[in-house]
Design an enzyme around this catalytic site. Structure first.
Site, PDB file in Angstrom:
ATOM      1  N   PHE A 198     -20.347  -4.422   1.632  1.00 29.56           N
ATOM      2  CA  PHE A 198     -19.857  -5.074   0.428  1.00 29.56           C
ATOM      3  C   PHE A 198     -20.123  -4.142  -0.736  1.00 29.56           C
ATOM      4  O   PHE A 198     -21.270  -3.919  -1.123  1.00 29.56           O
ATOM      5  CB  PHE A 198     -20.528  -6.423   0.179  1.00 29.56           C
ATOM      6  CG  PHE A 198     -19.990  -7.084  -1.069  1.00 29.56           C
ATOM      7  CD1 PHE A 198     -18.803  -7.799  -1.029  1.00 29.56           C
ATOM      8  CD2 PHE A 198     -20.639  -6.954  -2.285  1.00 29.56           C
ATOM      9  CE1 PHE A 198     -18.280  -8.385  -2.179  1.00 29.56           C
ATOM     10  CE2 PHE A 198     -20.124  -7.523  -3.446  1.00 29.56           C
ATOM     11  CZ  PHE A 198     -18.939  -8.245  -3.388  1.00 29.56           C
ATOM     12  N   LYS A 218     -26.179  -4.041 -11.699  1.00 23.01           N
ATOM     13  CA  LYS A 218     -26.901  -5.314 -11.714  1.00 23.01           C
ATOM     14  C   LYS A 218     -28.167  -5.248 -12.552  1.00 23.01           C
ATOM     15  O   LYS A 218     -28.124  -5.411 -13.757  1.00 23.01           O
ATOM     16  CB  LYS A 218     -27.146  -5.793 -10.297  1.00 23.01           C
ATOM     17  CG  LYS A 218     -25.836  -6.141  -9.576  1.00 23.01           C
ATOM     18  CD  LYS A 218     -26.036  -7.027  -8.400  1.00 23.01           C
ATOM     19  CE  LYS A 218     -24.729  -7.268  -7.652  1.00 23.01           C
ATOM     20  NZ  LYS A 218     -23.767  -8.074  -8.438  1.00 23.01           N
ATOM     21  N   ASP A 275     -25.145   3.156  -2.200  1.00 26.02           N
ATOM     22  CA  ASP A 275     -24.858   2.017  -3.064  1.00 26.02           C
ATOM     23  C   ASP A 275     -26.141   1.200  -3.198  1.00 26.02           C
ATOM     24  O   ASP A 275     -26.478   0.388  -2.343  1.00 26.02           O
ATOM     25  CB  ASP A 275     -23.728   1.170  -2.465  1.00 26.02           C
ATOM     26  CG  ASP A 275     -23.366  -0.025  -3.329  1.00 26.02           C
ATOM     27  OD1 ASP A 275     -24.161  -0.401  -4.208  1.00 26.02           O
ATOM     28  OD2 ASP A 275     -22.286  -0.614  -3.111  1.00 26.02           O
TER      29      ASP A 275
END
Length: 406
Positions: free
Chosen positions: A146, A260, A231
């Site tokens: 994801f 984030k 990531d």
């Protein structure tokens, strides 16, 4: 769970359902205020946040130093675009580059933008440095990944919900099994620009690769002159008990993709961080963002880096990790079928007879605990790194009671 339509919660949900595109199916709670690890809904009920906005709130809700950084900056300057320089961007990028042990930072806003930027950087590097023929570069990715929801990114997802109905997709990606170094090695050829992986797969259910996997990826990328892109948008910045999840194996990728928690739960901030030999491939005008690197984002991001420099948050995640694992392991065979823990991050698989992950999340909501399901039978636990042991104990006790009820 359907709140009564005449309650404040019911009225707000009805308004959202009437006017907000339904690309999410949130739990039926309407949060109005928050502080540290607790949120309060519009009717005054308090909830312990065990999701942390998918790790965007690693430092808790409204961390006072991060709020101060944002408010002070808003009172001075909010936006110039990158057409002009501002007095905050350089300090932020210097501090973040140092934290990562790299030369350059390319600031963006969202995690997906960081991934897209990393893809462009890898392709440009392949053509301009490695010598891959034009339009031939390929990037190896992992099954179960994801990385975001843009059309390019969902094109190399194997999740039908994310992918189906949104083609045609961008070519140039090869999907291999996660945590399988031999599969990556077999997929590398002369046109391979990069290997793009999550050091820990978050959305998949906190899937932790076996020891040695990240080291094997790093070694083979070096051996074959291929970029290793990590990531770390969810796994980085303290969540896994280290500054980056790659640190768990002492591995340094060629590019970090960050987001984030980099915005402190206040503003969207993301970044690609790498050495000049890789990120230096961009020329002015080839990539950009009106809001990327804006003064407010830079001010908050700099304060985030300063908080991480102390090591306090990484240490809290490390110290509480075995305690969280012990609490969850006690529920194995009593409603849980599997537990995966890295730092203050857990994937918990629910025994089907006890309900789906969504059903468990809804029952926890009634007990004042916020979690979110993924992939049917799994819930994720990711409290702010500021959580106290007593609050963690209480939350997992609520999970135990919910599993007993079902």
């Amino acid at each position: 769970m359907n709140p009564h339509p005449d309650t404040p919660t019911g009225r707000i949900i009805a308004q959202e359902q009437a006017h907000v595109a339904r690309n999410y199916d949130p739990l039926p709670v309407v949060v109005a205020t928050a502080e540290d690890v607790w949120v309060t809904d519009v009717e005054g009920r308090r909830y312990l946040d065990l999701l942390s906005a998918y790790s965007a709130l690693n430092f808790g809700h409204r961390h006072p130093e991060l709020v101060k950084a944002a408010v002070d900056q808003i009172g001075r300057l909010t936006l110039t675009s990158r057409a002009f320089r501002n007095d905050r961007l350089g300090a932020f990028c210097a501090a973040l580059a140092e934290l990562c042990g790299k030369d350059l930072v390319l600031p963006m806003n969202t995690g997906a933008e960081a991934v897209e930027t990393g893809i462009k950087a890898a392709r440009a590097w392949a053509y301009r440095v490695k010598g891959v023929p034009a339009d031939s570069a390929r990037i190896i990715v992992a099954a179960g990944n994801f990385h975001g929801r843009t059309t390019t990114i969902v094109g190399f997802s194997d999740d039908p919900l994310a992918r189906d109905g949104f083609g045609p997709f961008t070519p140039g990606f090869d999907i291999v099994p996660y945590a399988d170094p031999a599969a990556i090695e077999a997929a590398i050829d002369a046109d391979t620009a990069a290997v793009l992986i999550e050091p820990i797969q978050g959305e998949a259910g906190v899937i932790i690769p076996p020891p040695g996997y990240l080291r094997a990826v790093r070694d083979m990328c070096t051996r074959h002159n291929v970029l290793f892109i990590a990531d770390e948008i969810q796994s980085g910045l303290g969540r896994a008990g280290t500054t980056f999840a790659c640190d768990r194996e002492g591995v340094v990728p060629d590019l970090y993709l960050l987001g984030k928690a980099l915005g402190g739960g206040i503003v969207p901030v993301s970044a690609v961080v790498g050495d000049r030999a890789v990120l230096g491939v961009f020329a002015p005008g080839e990539h950009g963002s009106t809001f990327g690197g804006n003064p407010v984002a830079a001010a908050v991001g700099l304060r985030v880096v300063e908080l991480l420099r102390t090591g306090e948050f990484q240490q809290r995640a490390t110290d509480l990790s075995p305690h969280l694992r012990g609490l969850l392991d006690d529920l194995l065979g009593h409603g849980l079928t599997a537990v995966r823990v890295a730092g203050l991050w857990a994937g918990v698989d629910i025994e089907p007879s006890r309900g789906t992950g969504r059903a468990v999340a809804e029952r926890l909501l009634t007990r004042g605990v916020l979690v979110k399901e993924t992939h049917g039978q799994t819930i994720r636990i990711a409290p702010p790194l500021t959580i106290r042991t007593a609050d963690l104990d209480w939350a997992i006790d609520q999970l135990r009671l919910v599993l007993q009820e079902s």
